[in-house]
Write a protein that holds these residues in place. Structure first.
Motif, PDB file in Angstrom:
ATOM      1  N   ALA A  38       0.835  -1.206   0.000  1.00  0.00           N
ATOM      2  CA  ALA A  38       0.000   0.000   0.000  1.00  0.00           C
ATOM      3  C   ALA A  38       0.869   1.256   0.000  1.00  0.00           C
ATOM      4  CB  ALA A  38      -0.923  -0.019   1.217  1.00  0.00           C
ATOM      5  N   VAL A  39       1.925   1.231   0.831  1.00  0.00           N
ATOM      6  CA  VAL A  39       2.833   2.380   0.909  1.00  0.00           C
ATOM      7  C   VAL A  39       3.500   2.615  -0.437  1.00  0.00           C
ATOM      8  CG1 VAL A  39       4.985   3.230   1.923  1.00  0.00           C
ATOM      9  CG2 VAL A  39       3.262   2.145   3.375  1.00  0.00           C
ATOM     10  N   LYS A  40       3.987   1.544  -1.016  1.00  0.00           N
ATOM     11  CA  LYS A  40       4.666   1.646  -2.309  1.00  0.00           C
ATOM     12  C   LYS A  40       3.722   2.195  -3.384  1.00  0.00           C
ATOM     13  CE  LYS A  40       8.976   0.523  -2.219  1.00  0.00           C
ATOM     14  NZ  LYS A  40       9.976   1.497  -2.644  1.00  0.00           N
ATOM     15  N   GLU A  56       3.334   5.842  -2.937  1.00  0.00           N
ATOM     16  CA  GLU A  56       4.545   6.548  -3.395  1.00  0.00           C
ATOM     17  C   GLU A  56       4.556   6.665  -4.914  1.00  0.00           C
ATOM     18  OE1 GLU A  56       7.680   5.329   0.185  1.00  0.00           O
ATOM     19  OE2 GLU A  56       8.000   4.609  -1.871  1.00  0.00           O
ATOM     20  N   THR A  57       4.213   5.559  -5.554  1.00  0.00           N
ATOM     21  CA  THR A  57       4.207   5.550  -7.018  1.00  0.00           C
ATOM     22  C   THR A  57       3.157   6.523  -7.557  1.00  0.00           C
ATOM     23  OG1 THR A  57       4.746   3.222  -6.856  1.00  0.00           O
ATOM     24  CG2 THR A  57       4.128   4.027  -9.028  1.00  0.00           C
ATOM     25  N   ALA A  58       1.975   6.493  -6.935  1.00  0.00           N
ATOM     26  CA  ALA A  58       0.888   7.376  -7.352  1.00  0.00           C
ATOM     27  C   ALA A  58       1.338   8.834  -7.213  1.00  0.00           C
ATOM     28  CB  ALA A  58      -0.348   7.113  -6.500  1.00  0.00           C
ATOM     29  N   TYR A  59       2.046   9.107  -6.111  1.00  0.00           N
ATOM     30  CA  TYR A  59       2.530  10.458  -5.847  1.00  0.00           C
ATOM     31  C   TYR A  59       3.501  10.896  -6.942  1.00  0.00           C
ATOM     32  CZ  TYR A  59       4.745  14.308  -3.332  1.00  0.00           C
ATOM     33  OH  TYR A  59       5.245  15.522  -2.981  1.00  0.00           O
ATOM     34  N   GLN A  60       4.395   9.964  -7.286  1.00  0.00           N
ATOM     35  CA  GLN A  60       5.372  10.249  -8.348  1.00  0.00           C
ATOM     36  C   GLN A  60       4.677  10.562  -9.668  1.00  0.00           C
ATOM     37  OE1 GLN A  60       8.707  10.476  -8.368  1.00  0.00           O
ATOM     38  NE2 GLN A  60       8.821  10.191  -6.142  1.00  0.00           N
TER      39      GLN A  60
END
Lengths: 420, 164
Positions: free
Chosen positions: B149-151, B154-158
């Protein structure tokens, strides 16, 4: 679904664990000709040397079979497989029915056609029985000859040396470990053993094993030993034959199961007859490096094959990702060495990197073809062995980081940064 | 199932995790003692072009080291998922087959060259010593699903960041 497994070493054990990981209930029967629980053949030299007890050879806990709910039929050999009836037959005619059958019968010591090999004082070293037989011949033995300088031969030599015997290893090829290593690495390892006082005669075959009567007739006094092809005569009370192994395929003769040198299996470890699987030393699989079918009689491959066979037997379709047939780690005295894949290049289209520092017993050899790593030898410093052999197995293209592979400290970190 | 998760970008190579690991596996239990005893770290920090890269055992689902172990010493605990050759009924013989088999290279020879040494997940601790010691939170101990979920976030944020 009724599972029958013939054999009781690592392939069989892994198959049991795999079946049980998906099916708690299906009946599993293990039939094996040896009497005890599963043990590690690779540790027999330690047992022979007296540094490991029989109990410590076991590879699973005492109540493994009970926990796994396995019916054990030990000390009984399966004489034939009867696919038409879905049964296996034991000596004496007793039969067991199966829905899924795993043949994991392993291999036996190959006895080359040398006169006198059948005599007293001549042993193989592949089973606990062999090791015990050698042990009981130790009292009164002062000198030993080991025929064959492969892994088993050298391990046997070192074990006998640790028992206080004078050991001579005789090898037909001009180097030790001819199947695993190149000449340079073999030289380092041989020197390491010679330092201990183990003697090597290379490039020479055995003409005849001379029992007491032949020896006294030829030599004019009591003794026994071996006659070499070059005419040399070695006195030895103990001879260990380690010139290779042959798969135990006798039980599938005339069954229609396809046999080449071993039992040929597909990607799911299934033989040419559906429902019948094979794994371990007895099976022939496709090699990850060469792409050819062949035996890969080493422990890790047997374990992986057993696991995959078990899953497929239990109905979970899983492919066996080819393993590298030739991959070995050794350490006899103090120099660790690992060899994987193609180390002696058969043609010119290979790229070889070699870093040899004789004073440090350090050697690093990398073999590449079309920017793919296909083989390696690491002697002295084995840190990056796992990452390199992973690249070999995956057939990864290493063009962009080839230079990094040469570093003794090359590791997964280098790959991780490349991937990130 | 809890695992040590790595955020590569956060590691600054301070090596505190290696000291904490050595201390946790020493007799004395502290860093000075570990150095006196010569205890090795089981987490490795590799320098790659000046960037510090932690390399640690992933406790694989189908561990190659377990398949390779000819002594039966290397085992994966079916409950905790921890892969270790330490504390099991069978003992390590130092044959180095696991070192050859591990594609991550996280298994090393012990200093005295007798056994293979690797991360044991700090069996007796609630949180592994290396994670506890990590100041930059490059190492985090969390549930595998949580990490996903964290990853993902992070990816979505990127992806959501406006292109430069």
């Amino acid at each position: 679904m009724r599972h029958v497994i013939i054999g009781n070493s690592i392939a069989a054990i892994k198959a049991v664990e795999a079946i049980r990981s998906v099916d708690r209930k299906a009946p599993i029967t293990i039939i094996a000709d040896e009497h005890g629980p599963a043990y590690s053949r690779c540790l027999l030299p330690d047992y022979l040397a007296g540094t490991r007890s029989e109990a410590d050879l076991s590879i699973r806990s005492r109540d493994f079979y009970r926990q796994m709910g396995v019916e054990l039929v030990l000390g009984r050999a399966v004489t034939k497989v009867v696919p038409a009836d879905r049964e296996v037959e034991l000596a004496g005619g007793l039969r067991y029915g199966y829905d899924r059958l795993l043949i994991a019968t392993g291999s036996s010591t190959f006895m080359p056609p040398i006169p006198g090999l059948g005599g007293n004082g001549v042993f193989g070293l592949r089973s606990l029985g062999d090791a015990k037989a050698i042990q009981s011949a130790l009292p009164g033995a002062r000198r030993a000859v080991v025929v064959g300088a492969g892994l088993v031969g050298l391990e046997a030599a070192y074990a006998l040396y640790r028992r206080g015997l004078e050991v001579t290893v005789v090898e037909k090829m001009p180097q030790i470990l001819p199947q695993q290593f190149d000449r340079r690495a073999a030289h380092i390892l041989r020197q390491d053993m010679e330092t201990e006082g183990i003697r090597f005669i290379l490039g020479c075959g055995i003409q005849e094993v001379a029992g007491p009567s032949l020896w006294s007739r030829v030599m004019g006094k009591a003794g026994q030993g071996v006659f070499l092809e070059g005419g040399e005569r070695l006195k030895a009370e103990l001879v260990v034959v380690a010139t290779g192994a042959v798969p135990n395929v006798g039980l599938v003769q005339d069954t229609g199961i396809k046999v080449n040198r071993g039992i040929v299996v597909d990607r799911f470890m299934q033989t040419s007859i559906p429902g019948i699987y094979a794994a371990g030393d007895v099976a022939e699989t496709r090699d990850a490096v060469t792409g050819l079918y062949g035996l890969s009689p080493i422990w890790p491959n047997a374990a992986a094959q057993g696991r995959i066979a078990g899953l497929n037997m239990a109905g979970v379709q899983r492919e066996y990702s080819s393993m590298v047939g030739m991959q070995n780690a050794v350490e006899f005295r103090e120099v660790p060495a690992i060899a994987v894949g193609i180390v002696n290049t058969p043609g010119d289209d290979y790229e070889v990197f070699a870093d040899y520092r004789p004073d440090k017993n350090y050697y690093r050899k990398l073999v590449m073809k079309n920017d793919v790593l296909v083989g390696m030898i690491l002697v002295g410093d084995i840190r990056s062995a796992g990452v390199l052999s992973g690249l070999i197995k995956k057939k990864a293209n290493v063009r962009t980081f080839k230079h990094l592979l040469r570093r003794p400290d090359f590791g997964y970190g280098h790959l991780l940064v490349k991937l990130a | 199932m809890q695992r040590i998760m790595l955020h590569l970008d956060r590691c600054n190579g301070c090596l505190t995790c290696t000291l904490a690991c050595a201390a946790a596996h020493s007799k004395s239990g502290h860093i000075i003692g570990a150095m006196m005893e010569g205890v090795q770290s089981r987490i490795h920090i590799q320098s790659v072009k000046g960037k510090a890269v932690p390399v640690l055992c992933r406790h694989c689902e189908e561990p190659a080291c377990v398949d390779a172990c000819m002594a039966g010493a290397m085992q994966k605990n079916p409950v905790t998922g921890i892969v270790t050759n330490d504390g099991n009924e069978q003992s390590c013989v130092g044959c180095w087959m696991c070192i050859m088999a591990c594609p991550y290279g996280v298994i090393v020879q012990s200093k005295d060259g007798t056994v293979a040494v690797k991360c044991d997940g700090c069996k007796d601790r609630e949180i592994p010593a290396c994670v506890e010691a990590c100041h930059t939170r490059a190492l985090e101990y969390m549930d595998v699903d949580e990490f996903a979920a964290v990853k993902r976030q992070e990816t979505a944020y990127q992806l959501a960041k406006p292109a430069v």
